[in-house]
Design a protein around this motif. Structure first.
Motif, PDB file in Angstrom:
ATOM      1  N   ARG A  91      -2.909  -3.667   8.386  1.00 26.74           N
ATOM      2  CA  ARG A  91      -4.094  -3.824   7.537  1.00 26.74           C
ATOM      3  C   ARG A  91      -5.129  -4.775   8.132  1.00 26.74           C
ATOM      4  O   ARG A  91      -6.155  -5.031   7.522  1.00 26.74           O
ATOM      5  CB  ARG A  91      -3.675  -4.330   6.168  1.00 26.74           C
ATOM      6  CG  ARG A  91      -2.756  -3.344   5.456  1.00 26.74           C
ATOM      7  CD  ARG A  91      -2.230  -3.952   4.224  1.00 26.74           C
ATOM      8  NE  ARG A  91      -2.832  -3.260   3.103  1.00 26.74           N
ATOM      9  CZ  ARG A  91      -2.470  -3.440   1.863  1.00 26.74           C
ATOM     10  NH1 ARG A  91      -1.551  -4.306   1.572  1.00 26.74           N
ATOM     11  NH2 ARG A  91      -3.032  -2.765   0.902  1.00 26.74           N
ATOM     12  N   PHE A  92      -4.876  -5.302   9.330  1.00 25.48           N
ATOM     13  CA  PHE A  92      -5.843  -6.206   9.948  1.00 25.48           C
ATOM     14  C   PHE A  92      -7.168  -5.472  10.146  1.00 25.48           C
ATOM     15  O   PHE A  92      -7.204  -4.348  10.633  1.00 25.48           O
ATOM     16  CB  PHE A  92      -5.336  -6.734  11.295  1.00 25.48           C
ATOM     17  CG  PHE A  92      -6.298  -7.692  11.939  1.00 25.48           C
ATOM     18  CD1 PHE A  92      -6.338  -9.009  11.551  1.00 25.48           C
ATOM     19  CD2 PHE A  92      -7.194  -7.255  12.912  1.00 25.48           C
ATOM     20  CE1 PHE A  92      -7.245  -9.896  12.120  1.00 25.48           C
ATOM     21  CE2 PHE A  92      -8.105  -8.125  13.495  1.00 25.48           C
ATOM     22  CZ  PHE A  92      -8.128  -9.459  13.097  1.00 25.48           C
ATOM     23  N   ALA A  93      -8.259  -6.121   9.757  1.00 29.06           N
ATOM     24  CA  ALA A  93      -9.592  -5.508   9.835  1.00 29.06           C
ATOM     25  C   ALA A  93     -10.214  -5.775  11.207  1.00 29.06           C
ATOM     26  O   ALA A  93     -10.889  -6.773  11.411  1.00 29.06           O
ATOM     27  CB  ALA A  93     -10.475  -6.058   8.724  1.00 29.06           C
ATOM     28  N   TYR A  94      -9.939  -4.869  12.148  1.00 25.10           N
ATOM     29  CA  TYR A  94     -10.539  -4.979  13.476  1.00 25.10           C
ATOM     30  C   TYR A  94     -12.038  -4.737  13.370  1.00 25.10           C
ATOM     31  O   TYR A  94     -12.498  -4.057  12.458  1.00 25.10           O
ATOM     32  CB  TYR A  94      -9.933  -3.946  14.429  1.00 25.10           C
ATOM     33  CG  TYR A  94      -8.492  -4.216  14.771  1.00 25.10           C
ATOM     34  CD1 TYR A  94      -8.154  -5.142  15.750  1.00 25.10           C
ATOM     35  CD2 TYR A  94      -7.467  -3.539  14.118  1.00 25.10           C
ATOM     36  CE1 TYR A  94      -6.822  -5.390  16.062  1.00 25.10           C
ATOM     37  CE2 TYR A  94      -6.146  -3.782  14.425  1.00 25.10           C
ATOM     38  CZ  TYR A  94      -5.820  -4.712  15.399  1.00 25.10           C
ATOM     39  OH  TYR A  94      -4.515  -4.952  15.711  1.00 25.10           O
ATOM     40  N   SER A  95     -12.778  -5.270  14.341  1.00 29.32           N
ATOM     41  CA  SER A  95     -14.223  -5.116  14.328  1.00 29.32           C
ATOM     42  C   SER A  95     -14.734  -4.680  15.698  1.00 29.32           C
ATOM     43  O   SER A  95     -14.291  -5.215  16.720  1.00 29.32           O
ATOM     44  CB  SER A  95     -14.872  -6.457  13.959  1.00 29.32           C
ATOM     45  OG  SER A  95     -16.264  -6.403  14.129  1.00 29.32           O
ATOM     46  N   GLY A 129       0.795  -1.225   0.000  1.00 27.26           N
ATOM     47  CA  GLY A 129       0.000   0.000   0.000  1.00 27.26           C
ATOM     48  C   GLY A 129       0.826   1.272   0.000  1.00 27.26           C
ATOM     49  O   GLY A 129       0.384   2.301   0.494  1.00 27.26           O
ATOM     50  N   VAL A 130       2.020   1.197  -0.577  1.00 28.05           N
ATOM     51  CA  VAL A 130       2.917   2.354  -0.603  1.00 28.05           C
ATOM     52  C   VAL A 130       3.230   2.709  -2.058  1.00 28.05           C
ATOM     53  O   VAL A 130       3.546   1.828  -2.864  1.00 28.05           O
ATOM     54  CB  VAL A 130       4.227   2.043   0.160  1.00 28.05           C
ATOM     55  CG1 VAL A 130       5.233   3.169   0.030  1.00 28.05           C
ATOM     56  CG2 VAL A 130       3.931   1.736   1.619  1.00 28.05           C
ATOM     57  N   ASN A 131       3.176   3.985  -2.393  1.00 27.28           N
ATOM     58  CA  ASN A 131       3.542   4.457  -3.721  1.00 27.28           C
ATOM     59  C   ASN A 131       5.060   4.310  -3.842  1.00 27.28           C
ATOM     60  O   ASN A 131       5.812   4.933  -3.096  1.00 27.28           O
ATOM     61  CB  ASN A 131       3.127   5.921  -3.886  1.00 27.28           C
ATOM     62  CG  ASN A 131       3.494   6.484  -5.235  1.00 27.28           C
ATOM     63  OD1 ASN A 131       4.489   6.105  -5.849  1.00 27.28           O
ATOM     64  ND2 ASN A 131       2.690   7.426  -5.697  1.00 27.28           N
ATOM     65  N   PRO A 132       5.557   3.497  -4.775  1.00 29.53           N
ATOM     66  CA  PRO A 132       7.005   3.251  -4.864  1.00 29.53           C
ATOM     67  C   PRO A 132       7.817   4.463  -5.322  1.00 29.53           C
ATOM     68  O   PRO A 132       9.027   4.514  -5.129  1.00 29.53           O
ATOM     69  CB  PRO A 132       7.117   2.112  -5.871  1.00 29.53           C
ATOM     70  CG  PRO A 132       5.869   2.160  -6.657  1.00 29.53           C
ATOM     71  CD  PRO A 132       4.811   2.728  -5.760  1.00 29.53           C
ATOM     72  N   VAL A 137      -6.900   0.871  -5.698  1.00 27.82           N
ATOM     73  CA  VAL A 137      -7.014  -0.505  -6.186  1.00 27.82           C
ATOM     74  C   VAL A 137      -5.917  -1.412  -5.611  1.00 27.82           C
ATOM     75  O   VAL A 137      -6.151  -2.596  -5.392  1.00 27.82           O
ATOM     76  CB  VAL A 137      -7.035  -0.545  -7.736  1.00 27.82           C
ATOM     77  CG1 VAL A 137      -5.682  -0.168  -8.315  1.00 27.82           C
ATOM     78  CG2 VAL A 137      -7.472  -1.911  -8.227  1.00 27.82           C
ATOM     79  N   VAL A 138      -4.729  -0.898  -5.314  1.00 30.80           N
ATOM     80  CA  VAL A 138      -3.668  -1.757  -4.786  1.00 30.80           C
ATOM     81  C   VAL A 138      -3.983  -2.242  -3.371  1.00 30.80           C
ATOM     82  O   VAL A 138      -3.374  -3.195  -2.902  1.00 30.80           O
ATOM     83  CB  VAL A 138      -2.267  -1.102  -4.808  1.00 30.80           C
ATOM     84  CG1 VAL A 138      -1.837  -0.778  -6.209  1.00 30.80           C
ATOM     85  CG2 VAL A 138      -2.189   0.088  -3.902  1.00 30.80           C
ATOM     86  N   ASN A 139      -4.943  -1.619  -2.700  1.00 35.09           N
ATOM     87  CA  ASN A 139      -5.349  -2.078  -1.376  1.00 35.09           C
ATOM     88  C   ASN A 139      -6.429  -3.148  -1.440  1.00 35.09           C
ATOM     89  O   ASN A 139      -6.834  -3.670  -0.412  1.00 35.09           O
ATOM     90  CB  ASN A 139      -5.807  -0.899  -0.513  1.00 35.09           C
ATOM     91  CG  ASN A 139      -4.627  -0.106  -0.011  1.00 35.09           C
ATOM     92  OD1 ASN A 139      -3.571  -0.649   0.262  1.00 35.09           O
ATOM     93  ND2 ASN A 139      -4.808   1.197   0.106  1.00 35.09           N
ATOM     94  N   LEU A 157       3.957 -12.418   9.235  1.00 32.35           N
ATOM     95  CA  LEU A 157       3.327 -11.142   8.917  1.00 32.35           C
ATOM     96  C   LEU A 157       4.283 -10.014   9.253  1.00 32.35           C
ATOM     97  O   LEU A 157       4.871  -9.993  10.334  1.00 32.35           O
ATOM     98  CB  LEU A 157       2.032 -10.966   9.722  1.00 32.35           C
ATOM     99  CG  LEU A 157       0.871 -11.872   9.343  1.00 32.35           C
ATOM    100  CD1 LEU A 157      -0.211 -11.841  10.404  1.00 32.35           C
ATOM    101  CD2 LEU A 157       0.306 -11.457   7.993  1.00 32.35           C
ATOM    102  N   SER A 158       4.397  -9.069   8.334  1.00 27.17           N
ATOM    103  CA  SER A 158       5.217  -7.882   8.582  1.00 27.17           C
ATOM    104  C   SER A 158       4.380  -6.872   9.359  1.00 27.17           C
ATOM    105  O   SER A 158       3.152  -6.978   9.432  1.00 27.17           O
ATOM    106  CB  SER A 158       5.670  -7.266   7.258  1.00 27.17           C
ATOM    107  OG  SER A 158       4.548  -6.718   6.573  1.00 27.17           O
ATOM    108  N   ALA A 159       5.033  -5.867   9.903  1.00 30.62           N
ATOM    109  CA  ALA A 159       4.328  -4.799  10.613  1.00 30.62           C
ATOM    110  C   ALA A 159       3.349  -4.102   9.663  1.00 30.62           C
ATOM    111  O   ALA A 159       2.229  -3.757  10.056  1.00 30.62           O
ATOM    112  CB  ALA A 159       5.317  -3.801  11.190  1.00 30.62           C
ATOM    113  N   GLN A 160       3.757  -3.919   8.412  1.00 26.23           N
ATOM    114  CA  GLN A 160       2.877  -3.275   7.431  1.00 26.23           C
ATOM    115  C   GLN A 160       1.642  -4.118   7.160  1.00 26.23           C
ATOM    116  O   GLN A 160       0.542  -3.589   7.025  1.00 26.23           O
ATOM    117  CB  GLN A 160       3.631  -3.008   6.130  1.00 26.23           C
ATOM    118  CG  GLN A 160       4.648  -1.890   6.253  1.00 26.23           C
ATOM    119  CD  GLN A 160       5.482  -1.751   4.995  1.00 26.23           C
ATOM    120  OE1 GLN A 160       5.803  -2.734   4.342  1.00 26.23           O
ATOM    121  NE2 GLN A 160       5.829  -0.514   4.669  1.00 26.23           N
ATOM    122  N   GLN A 161       1.811  -5.425   7.073  1.00 29.41           N
ATOM    123  CA  GLN A 161       0.658  -6.296   6.847  1.00 29.41           C
ATOM    124  C   GLN A 161      -0.277  -6.250   8.060  1.00 29.41           C
ATOM    125  O   GLN A 161      -1.493  -6.195   7.896  1.00 29.41           O
ATOM    126  CB  GLN A 161       1.114  -7.734   6.587  1.00 29.41           C
ATOM    127  CG  GLN A 161       1.754  -7.921   5.222  1.00 29.41           C
ATOM    128  CD  GLN A 161       2.414  -9.269   5.091  1.00 29.41           C
ATOM    129  OE1 GLN A 161       3.219  -9.666   5.931  1.00 29.41           O
ATOM    130  NE2 GLN A 161       2.079  -9.986   4.030  1.00 29.41           N
TER     131      GLN A 161
END
Length: 192
Positions: free
Chosen positions: A76-80, A20-23, A34-36, A69-73
């Motif tokens: 993105r965890f979908a908490y509820s 999710g980072v612009n290179p 869309v990349v997300n 899982l990386s810190a970046q991944q």
């Protein structure tokens, strides 16, 4: 720039996009970009893995890595706000990795880890082992409630509120270590 260097640069660009980072600017892309999208992100991780393997070995062979899982991944965890079941939490964690590139978190590993650290306990009811929430588990937001199934029998359902979800994600590396141990034991049984 030789061919391997070009592939390495493409791999770096795709890896950033997958996270999710612009290179080009190193800024996070918009959440609705869309990349997300999970499918696009998985595809980018898959291609990144292929390119990384080519740059390090000079060839390509499909090989899955252990679940990690990386810190970046994890960001993105979908908490509820609504309490989740442990299977839903496991599913959401597995959605953060590319299943073509990485093995998945096994079902039951989170529950086993929570039992090992005293948040859940096993009790025997009618000769069957059942999980129950301990006081420590309740203190982090693990919820136990009586429910009625389709046969109108009652059962105890365990769910995890927002605080408990954060507790699990914050301790994911301990859970991953247990997942590795289980995978190693399974491989030893399978291959002798």
């Amino acid at each position: 720039m030789n061919e391997i260097e070009i592939i390495a640069r493409a791999q770096m660009y795709l890896e950033k996009l997958a996270n999710g980072v612009n290179p080009l600017t190193d800024e996070e892309v918009a959440e609705n970009d869309v990349v997300n999208n999970v499918r696009i992100s998985r595809c980018l991780y898959y291609v990144t893995g292929i390119l990384k393997q080519i740059t390090t070995t000079g060839s390509f062979e499909i090989q899955k890595s252990e679940f990690s899982l990386s810190a970046q991944q994890l960001e993105r965890f979908a908490y509820s706000q609504t309490p989740l079941t442990v299977s839903e939490i496991t599913k959401r964690l597995n959605e953060l990795v590319n299943p073509l590139q990485c093995s998945t978190l096994k079902n039951g590993v989170i529950t086993e880890w929570l039992t090992e650290i005293g948040m859940l306990t096993n009790v025997i009811i009618n000769n069957k082992s059942k999980k129950r929430v301990t006081d420590n588990g309740r203190s982090v937001g693990i919820i136990s409630e009586q429910r009625v199934n389709q046969q109108e029998s009652t059962y105890e359902a365990i769910s995890y509120n927002l605080n408990a979800q954060h507790f699990i994600v914050d301790n994911i590396h301990s859970i991953i270590e247990l997942n590795r141990k289980k995978a190693t034991k399974a491989d030893e049984k399978r291959y002798g």
